[in-house]
Design an enzyme around this catalytic site. Structure first.
Site, short mmCIF file in Angstrom:
data_model
loop_
_atom_site.label_atom_id
_atom_site.label_comp_id
_atom_site.label_asym_id
_atom_site.label_seq_id
_atom_site.Cartn_x
_atom_site.Cartn_y
_atom_site.Cartn_z
CG ASP A 286 54.55 56.15 14.24
OD1 ASP A 286 55.74 56.27 13.84
OD2 ASP A 286 54.24 55.55 15.29
CG HIS A 287 58.54 58.20 8.45
ND1 HIS A 287 58.44 57.11 7.62
CD2 HIS A 287 59.16 59.17 7.72
CE1 HIS A 287 59.01 57.38 6.46
NE2 HIS A 287 59.44 58.62 6.48
#
Lengths: 438, 372, 327
Positions: free
Chosen positions: A410-411
């Site tokens: 999850d950036h």
């Protein structure tokens, strides 16, 4: 007469807004008061209503683009009206800081509620529909949120993402009790602004029995912007993927020796992978984390979700505190959990609230794949099959057991380098299992 | 019940002209010219006799007021065309003898209430021309502070109880004002003016009934100018002798020539006496004629130019001036002097109105409730 | 405190004000010799004489206008309409004369007058004699409109209305004349106009009700209490000026509103209250404002139809359950 659509002020602190989604396209008919677009503010995603009627003649900023308050972003006019003057004006003149933005909220300050509350209100005005069926139609209309004004305000105050809730009111309307429920079931996520500034965040106890304790740290502005932008580019969780190839010979050997010593309770390579992942997470707490609306949550223990295929789907039972457990204990827990998962006997707390997940499709002969993150976790590791392959070692071609893993990140929480460092640790440990006890 | 000077002849041609259709097709005189000439001559004789009984000061005052109202209304027409006056503007030209004669018969503390054609009544009752003109201009210096306009002139200081815009609406109000005088035991009387078209309203009949039932000191003055807007009397009223309608309520009534200011004055004096002494109401039908349209926007195609001209020969101001000259009460120099003073007063009113400031915007929200 | 009917409380208020001020007089059909068509004016003729208590012919426009004229010269008339159905004949004088005189005279003529009488639904008298027309009068700036729901309110509000320097339309509910309640004994007991009364406190939903609907709302609140819903019942008492503040602060507390009224819904008082709430407390609403109004039909004669035309306790309960999302 053409109506200029400008970036509206939708919250008291908003200075620029990002066009999240156009709800009308050029050429569409637009009526006064109709939702025209969704705007991302520093606070929330809000609907912008048309302040004039006619046809949406020209869209001047595209989805994902930002504009300062007061900047012309579209023009509504008659189908045949000449709007070229307006457009050329828009091209030349940027609004000054003082330029008055279109009033999105009521101007009667003394009668209006505090306006940062008001911001939530227009997310979706609950239609006081005299006709229920009409209300229901609306709720299904293009995923439009239906929410009572009060609930919208409460959600905005508490930092709750309305899209994460299911409304219990008529036509799926999100109402006060839904927000109260959400506040009860989720630990207070919203750092109040005052609290947010205090450097030391106390450890919170989770609501789910046995789940990891955690501490919330307020997001930096940069982190917030990264999060918001990435979300708008791909779905609610902006994924990215890191792949590495691991030599599994030593790990396989370690497994063989362990199983030789304990023939009655064998471990699988996957159990080893779980253990190694848990230990790596402890070394890389940035990965053992999750994205909350206004904070990044860091977990204190590594609770590993293990994807288990069941008859008509998939469930992810959790090995709690995997970092603290021996591989054999992990193995027996996984066996037992998987067994009960197939029999649909898992309790909710046994599959809710992992901090990281592992999905292994090696047994299906899959060499390499990507997995989809299980929110709110920040990462998932997709493990492929272990296969003997020729590799060059010390100038000679040798055969090694190779396994490819791909981590989906999850950036909003994990950046490329962070994830890479985690994988590095993970790889080293598997390639040299002795490091596990180092 | 006394009844004097009933019309010598009933209104003409009611039978020959059945219904509205005929009237629209062909506009004809509603008045018999021969009859008019005869009436005119008779009237002149009568007025000469009446002059004898009135003091010179009063006569000059009556003349001054009639000319003032005439010139004031002419100024209104001009200002209206210049856009300085808005809305409806109902002029009184031709009817001056009624308001002036009637109001000259009462005291300052008596009451006057009337309809929307009331510039003349207001001036006759003592509202200054300045304040009336400023009101017409919608200025803060107007007698209703610019909130009433042409149809709603009010002045509590001189007991001018207003112009009222709904036909007949002022008749129950006037009755109530008279009720107040009797309730408080004063001897103030009320003059309640209305046009003949109001006679067809229920308010007229309800009021007359109550006034006689409870013996209220109100003089009901029907200014019969023979047209309710564009509808002539014979097209609107089954029994056209308005004064006769008093019979239904056992009221005293008289039919009066409204072109003779002194005839009006005398008739009202008789009514006032009844009212002051015995709290008795009276109905007066005062026959008059308006020389202008119903309002400034009236095309006037419901009557002939000839008819208007015929009536203009009986212009109440011309008649009264001639009588005063012939009786030697005034000479041409005195007349010129009056005209000069009138011109000055009217010009002053227009200047005053021009210079008076517009109402303050905050006045929009004042005077809605008494306890603000 | 004394227990009495609303009829007796109104009678007391009239008597006390006639006693207090010589300029007050009472006029209407059958108010004097007949002792009042609904006996509200009973005994007043004997006590004050026919100068102060005056029987009129059936001439509503006439005596309404006469009252306004008398008020212009300083009297304080109380004009009784035998029922407010007949006031419709007098609307020109109430609206065009009484309501606007002060304004169009630039503040010169105030009109201290009370138009009072029974209104609202009666018992089986069909369409022309059974209707609630308060929204007509409440529409006009310059008029005040009062609708009491208890004997104490009736007395205190009527006395204030008579002392008010503005035209007040005072509508007594025909079915409520016999309702009993405690009325304070103080010699000069009045209730100011424009102040709502919280008839019952609660926290889950607000019911705004006036006149005949107040007892209905209170019964509904009782029933809802048993079902675990706590209702606040607010009686505005004065429709104009409306005490919006009290309603808004209740809405901010409960987040849900039902407005009960016996009048027709279209362009009605509940619609106005709903608009105020929408404008001033939108962000506090958890559900759309719900109206429970009389049926949008002329009042029928047949008993069963008449019952259907007037909002019931059950309808109010149902509406509250709806806004509380319980059904």
């Amino acid at each position: 007469m053409a109506t200029q659509v400008v970036m509206p002020k939708l919250s008291p602190t908003m200075e620029e807004g990002q066009l999240s989604r156009w709800l009308k396209q050029e050429g569409d008919k637009v009526a006064m008061g109709e939702p025209l677009a969704e705007i991302d503010t520093d606070k929330a995603t809000m609907e912008m209503q048309a302040l004039g009627s006619g046809v949406l003649r020209k869209i001047l900023i595209q989805e994902g683009e930002s504009a300062p308050l007061g900047q012309l972003i579209a023009v509504i006019g008659e189908p045949d009206e000449d709007i070229s003057a307006l457009l050329s004006q828009a091209g030349s003149a940027q609004p000054s800081a003082e330029s008055k933005p279109a009033p999105a909220q009521t101007e009667e300050a003394e009668t209006a509620p505090p306006s940062d509350n008001g911001a939530g209100a227009t997310v979706a005005a609950a239609q006081p529909a005299e006709d229920k069926s009409q209300a229901e139609d609306k709720s299904q209309d293009g995923g439009r949120l239906v929410v009572s004004p009060l609930a919208a305000r409460m959600a905005a105050d508490a930092g709750i993402n309305l899209r994460s809730l299911r409304g219990s009111g008529p036509g799926g309307r999100i109402v006060k009790r839904d927000i109260e429920e959400a506040l009860k079931s989720a630990p207070q996520p919203a750092a109040r602004p005052a609290e947010a500034r205090s450097p030391q965040q106390p450890t919170q106890l989770p609501e789910i029995q046995g789940a990891s304790a955690y501490r919330d740290e307020p997001m930096s502005e940069m982190r917030r912007v990264i999060a918001r932008r990435l979300v708008t580019s791909i779905g609610p969780i902006p994924h990215f993927f890191l792949t590495t190839e691991i030599e599994m010979d030593r790990a396989a050997e370690a497994r063989r020796q362990i199983n030789e010593a304990n023939p009655d309770s064998k471990i699988s390579l996957n159990d080893l992978i779980i253990k190694v992942a848990a230990l790596s997470l402890l070394q890389h707490p940035q990965v053992n984390a999750s994205f909350q609306e206004k904070a990044i949550r860091y977990y204190e223990s590594a609770d590993i979700g293990v994807a288990v295929a069941i008859e008509d789907g998939l469930i992810t039972p959790i090995v709690r505190n995997a970092d603290k457990k021996g591989v054999r204990q992990i193995a027996s827990e996984v066996r037992e959990l998987a067994e009960r998962a197939r029999n649909r006997k898992l309790r909710p707390e046994e599959y809710t609230g992992a901090t990281f997940s592992v999905s292994n499709l090696g047994m299906f002969g899959i060499d390499e794949f990507t997995a989809v993150i299980n929110p709110p976790e920040a990462a998932i590791l997709a493990v492929g099959a272990m296969t003997p392959k020729p590799v060059v070692r010390d100038g000679e071609i040798v055969v090694r057991q190779l396994m490819r893993v791909t981590m989906s990140c999850d950036h909003r929480v994990i950046d490329g380098a962070t994830g890479a460092r985690f994988l590095q640790t993970f790889k080293q440990m598997l390639e040299n299992p002795l490091l596990m006890i180092a | 019940m006394s009844k004097q000077a009933a019309p010598t002849k009933s209104r003409v041609k009611a039978e020959e002209q059945p219904g509205a259709a005929a009237a629209v097709e062909e506009v004809t005189d509603h008045i018999d010219p021969a009859q008019l000439d005869e009436e005119h001559a008779k009237q002149k004789e009568e007025q000469k006799n009446r002059i004898e009984a009135v003091d010179r000061e009063t006569l000059l005052k009556l003349l001054y007021q009639m000319i003032l109202i005439r010139r004031f209304e002419e100024k209104c027409a001009e200002s209206y065309s210049l856009g300085k006056i808005g809305g409806f503007c109902h002029l009184y030209i031709g009817q001056e003898a009624v308001a002036v004669g009637a109001i000259s018969a009462i005291r300052q503390d008596d009451y006057v209430i009337t309809s929307y054609r009331e510039h003349g009544h207001a001036i006759a009752k003592g509202v200054s021309a300045d304040e009336v003109m400023a009101e017409l201009y919608g200025k803060s210096g107007g007698c209703s502070s610019g909130k009433g306009g042409s149809m709603h002139l009010f002045d509590a200081d001189v007991n001018f109880m207003g112009g009222h815009g709904i036909v007949g609406g002022q008749i129950p109000l006037g009755t109530g004002i008279a009720f107040g005088s009797k309730y408080k035991g004063t001897d103030q009387v009320t003059l309640c003016f209305f046009g003949e078209a109001a006679v067809n309203q229920g308010a007229f009949h309800e009021s007359l009934n109550m006034a006689q039932l409870w013996k209220l000191p109100c003089i009901y003055i029907c200014e019969n100018n023979q047209y309710g807007m564009g509808t002539s009397l014979d097209r609107a009223m089954s029994l056209q002798d308005v004064s006769q309608k008093a019979c239904a309520y056992e009221l005293s009534s008289e039919f009066v020539d409204g072109m003779d200011v002194l005839a009006v004055r005398e008739a009202v004096q008789r009514g006032v006496e009844r009212a002051r002494k015995d709290y008795l109401p009276t109905l007066l039908e005062i026959r008059t004629y308006r020389f202008m349209g119903h309002s400034m926007s009236d095309p006037g195609n419901y009557r002939t130019r000839a008819e208007i001209e015929k009536y203009q020969q009986r212009d109440p101001i011309k008649l009264f001036t001639a009588s005063l000259l012939e009786n030697g009460v005034i000479d041409q120099a005195a007349l010129d002097e009056i005209e000069g003073r009138v011109r000055e007063e009217v010009e002053h009113s227009a200047r005053f109105a021009d210079e008076s400031p517009l109402p303050d915007p905050k006045e929009l929200y004042t005077h809605i409730y008494a306890d603000e | 405190m004394a227990m009495m009917t609303m009829r007796e409380a109104l009678n007391q208020a009239l008597r006390e004000e006639l006693e207090r001020d010589e300029n007050v007089f009472l006029m209407g059909e059958e108010v004097a010799a007949y002792q009042g068509a609904y006996k509200v004016t009973k005994g007043l003729l004997d006590e004050f004489g026919d100068k102060r208590v005056i029987d009129t012919p059936i001439t509503e426009l006439g005596f309404a206008g006469l009252g306004v004229g008398a008020a212009m010269v300083g009297l304080r008339p109380i004009i009784e309409f035998m029922t407010f159905n007949f006031s419709i004949l007098a609307t020109d004088q109430i609206i065009n004369s009484a309501a606007k005189m002060l304004y169009m005279s630039g503040g010169q003529f105030k009109i201290p007058i009370v138009f009072r009488g029974p209104g609202g639904s009666a018992y089986q008298v069909s369409s022309q004699h059974s209707q609630a027309i308060e929204s007509w009068y409440a529409y006009f700036p310059g008029l005040k409109v009062v609708m009491p729901s208890t004997p104490a309110d009736a007395k205190g509000l009527l006395k204030s209305a008579i002392r008010d320097d503005n035209p007040v339309v005072f509508i007594e509910q025909e079915r409520m004349y016999g309702n009993k309640g405690e009325v304070p004994d103080e010699a000069d007991f009045t209730i100011p106009l424009g102040v709502a009364d919280v008839k019952r406190e609660g926290k889950d939903a607000t019911i705004v009700a006036r006149s005949l609907m107040v007892p209905v709302a209170l019964k509904a609140a009782e029933e809802l209490e048993k079902q675990g819903v706590s209702c606040e019942v607010i009686d505005p008492r004065t429709i104009r000026p409306l005490d919006v503040e009290t309603i808004i602060s209740s809405v901010k507390k409960t987040n849900r509103v039902v407005i009960a009224e016996e009048s027709h819904p279209f362009c009605g008082v509940a619609a106005e209250i709903s608009a105020e709430i929408n404008e001033r407390a939108f962000d506090y609403l958890d559900a759309p404002v719900r109206r429970v109004s009389g049926a949008d039909v002329p009042m029928p004669y047949a008993k069963n139809l008449e019952d259907l035309a007037i909002p019931s306790v059950e309808q109010v309960v149902k509406a509250v359950r709806e806004v509380a999302y319980l059904d």
